[in-house]
Motif scaffolding. Sequence first.
Motif, PDB file in Angstrom:
ATOM      1  N   PRO A   8       0.825  -1.217   0.000  1.00 29.83           N
ATOM      2  CA  PRO A   8       0.000   0.000   0.000  1.00 29.83           C
ATOM      3  C   PRO A   8       0.855   1.261   0.000  1.00 29.83           C
ATOM      4  O   PRO A   8       1.935   1.305   0.596  1.00 29.83           O
ATOM      5  CB  PRO A   8      -0.810  -0.128   1.299  1.00 29.83           C
ATOM      6  N   ALA A   9       0.372   2.295  -0.695  1.00 34.22           N
ATOM      7  CA  ALA A   9       1.074   3.571  -0.719  1.00 34.22           C
ATOM      8  C   ALA A   9       1.227   4.102   0.698  1.00 34.22           C
ATOM      9  O   ALA A   9       0.325   3.979   1.532  1.00 34.22           O
ATOM     10  CB  ALA A   9       0.316   4.569  -1.587  1.00 34.22           C
ATOM     11  N   GLY A  10       2.393   4.684   0.984  1.00 36.62           N
ATOM     12  CA  GLY A  10       2.644   5.220   2.312  1.00 36.62           C
ATOM     13  C   GLY A  10       3.177   4.226   3.304  1.00 36.62           C
ATOM     14  O   GLY A  10       3.312   4.534   4.489  1.00 36.62           O
ATOM     15  N   THR A  11       3.490   3.003   2.844  1.00 39.22           N
ATOM     16  CA  THR A  11       4.051   1.983   3.730  1.00 39.22           C
ATOM     17  C   THR A  11       5.287   1.368   3.089  1.00 39.22           C
ATOM     18  O   THR A  11       5.485   1.436   1.874  1.00 39.22           O
ATOM     19  CB  THR A  11       3.039   0.869   4.048  1.00 39.22           C
ATOM     20  N   THR A  12       6.115   0.764   3.925  1.00 47.47           N
ATOM     21  CA  THR A  12       7.322   0.070   3.469  1.00 47.47           C
ATOM     22  C   THR A  12       7.348  -1.320   4.078  1.00 47.47           C
ATOM     23  O   THR A  12       7.036  -1.487   5.256  1.00 47.47           O
ATOM     24  CB  THR A  12       8.588   0.838   3.881  1.00 47.47           C
ATOM     25  N   GLU A  13       7.690  -2.319   3.275  1.00 45.66           N
ATOM     26  CA  GLU A  13       7.853  -3.680   3.752  1.00 45.66           C
ATOM     27  C   GLU A  13       9.332  -4.043   3.763  1.00 45.66           C
ATOM     28  O   GLU A  13      10.055  -3.773   2.795  1.00 45.66           O
ATOM     29  CB  GLU A  13       7.092  -4.665   2.866  1.00 45.66           C
ATOM     30  N   VAL A  14       9.780  -4.650   4.851  1.00 44.75           N
ATOM     31  CA  VAL A  14      11.157  -5.104   4.987  1.00 44.75           C
ATOM     32  C   VAL A  14      11.130  -6.596   5.299  1.00 44.75           C
ATOM     33  O   VAL A  14      10.305  -7.052   6.112  1.00 44.75           O
ATOM     34  CB  VAL A  14      11.888  -4.334   6.098  1.00 44.75           C
ATOM     35  N   GLY A  15      12.006  -7.356   4.665  1.00 43.19           N
ATOM     36  CA  GLY A  15      12.000  -8.787   4.868  1.00 43.19           C
ATOM     37  C   GLY A  15      13.387  -9.374   5.026  1.00 43.19           C
ATOM     38  O   GLY A  15      14.381  -8.798   4.572  1.00 43.19           O
ATOM     39  N   VAL A  16      13.433 -10.536   5.674  1.00 42.69           N
ATOM     40  CA  VAL A  16      14.655 -11.327   5.812  1.00 42.69           C
ATOM     41  C   VAL A  16      14.360 -12.707   5.250  1.00 42.69           C
ATOM     42  O   VAL A  16      13.379 -13.344   5.642  1.00 42.69           O
ATOM     43  CB  VAL A  16      15.104 -11.427   7.283  1.00 42.69           C
ATOM     44  N   SER A  17      15.207 -13.156   4.329  1.00 38.79           N
ATOM     45  CA  SER A  17      14.982 -14.436   3.661  1.00 38.79           C
ATOM     46  C   SER A  17      16.178 -15.355   3.818  1.00 38.79           C
ATOM     47  O   SER A  17      17.321 -14.902   3.935  1.00 38.79           O
ATOM     48  CB  SER A  17      14.723 -14.230   2.158  1.00 38.79           C
ATOM     49  N   VAL A  18      15.899 -16.645   3.804  1.00 34.33           N
ATOM     50  CA  VAL A  18      16.934 -17.668   3.657  1.00 34.33           C
ATOM     51  C   VAL A  18      16.547 -18.499   2.450  1.00 34.33           C
ATOM     52  O   VAL A  18      15.540 -19.208   2.467  1.00 34.33           O
ATOM     53  CB  VAL A  18      17.068 -18.552   4.909  1.00 34.33           C
ATOM     54  N   ASN A  19      17.328 -18.363   1.384  1.00 34.77           N
ATOM     55  CA  ASN A  19      17.113 -19.124   0.162  1.00 34.77           C
ATOM     56  C   ASN A  19      18.214 -20.161   0.016  1.00 34.77           C
ATOM     57  O   ASN A  19      19.192 -20.152   0.761  1.00 34.77           O
ATOM     58  CB  ASN A  19      17.098 -18.197  -1.051  1.00 34.77           C
ATOM     59  N   ALA A  20      18.071 -21.036  -0.947  1.00 36.39           N
ATOM     60  CA  ALA A  20      19.066 -22.075  -1.190  1.00 36.39           C
ATOM     61  C   ALA A  20      19.784 -21.803  -2.503  1.00 36.39           C
ATOM     62  O   ALA A  20      19.156 -21.482  -3.501  1.00 36.39           O
ATOM     63  CB  ALA A  20      18.400 -23.441  -1.234  1.00 36.39           C
TER      64      ALA A  20
END
Length: 223
Positions: free
Chosen positions: A35-47
């Motif tokens: 949504p506009a006006g928001t920020t998403e931050v993520g941490v991933s573990v991929n292979a």
Amino acid sequence: MTPRHVTWALGLGGLLLIAPGCMSGARNLGAATTPAGTTEVGVSVNAVAFERGRERAYLPSPELTFRKGVGENWDWGGRLTLLGLELGTRHRLVERSPWTLSVAPSAGLWYVPVTNNSTEPVNLRLGAQALLDYRLNRTWTITGGASLMGTFAGPLTVFQGRFNGSHLLALPGGSLGVAFRLRPNLELRAEGGLELPLDLRDGRRQPTGHVGLTLRWRRADAR
């Protein structure tokens, strides 16, 4: 959505990883834009999967991701790994409950620190992914993806203007993800996928599999 369905989806991702390949292509995205006006931050573990001699070897690949909502129907963001950086946008085309369809173009630069008969250290990627969400309820979402990437793959000498040993690849692929909404601002997503590299000069290469697990949270932007 039952535990049996979740087990089946994660098991499919694990089987895809068994396919021989060179590196992870996990994007861990759904079709719903930030949504506009928001920020998403993520941490991933991929292979990361690669060939070691005649055998296959696998390494975990930590990753940081972010998405920033810009307009009603689009956002932008990227992912940073130990091996490279990718930036792109995501555009929502259709939303008809319980379905959402989006397209996500991206560009990235990757370094592949292993070599074999079909791996070059420097990878430049440009392409797009189509994403389709099906929301089972407020908690569970299934995402299907189809992608087509173009890749320039070459040796480290490309930075010196020498391109011997370089290749142009087309990489069609597909993915399946399952997201669980832990809280309104917190999501856990698992993803598995497959790419089918095609060297435009030398023909088909070994397929590439990936799996990934991401914890992503959302916050309102400071004013």
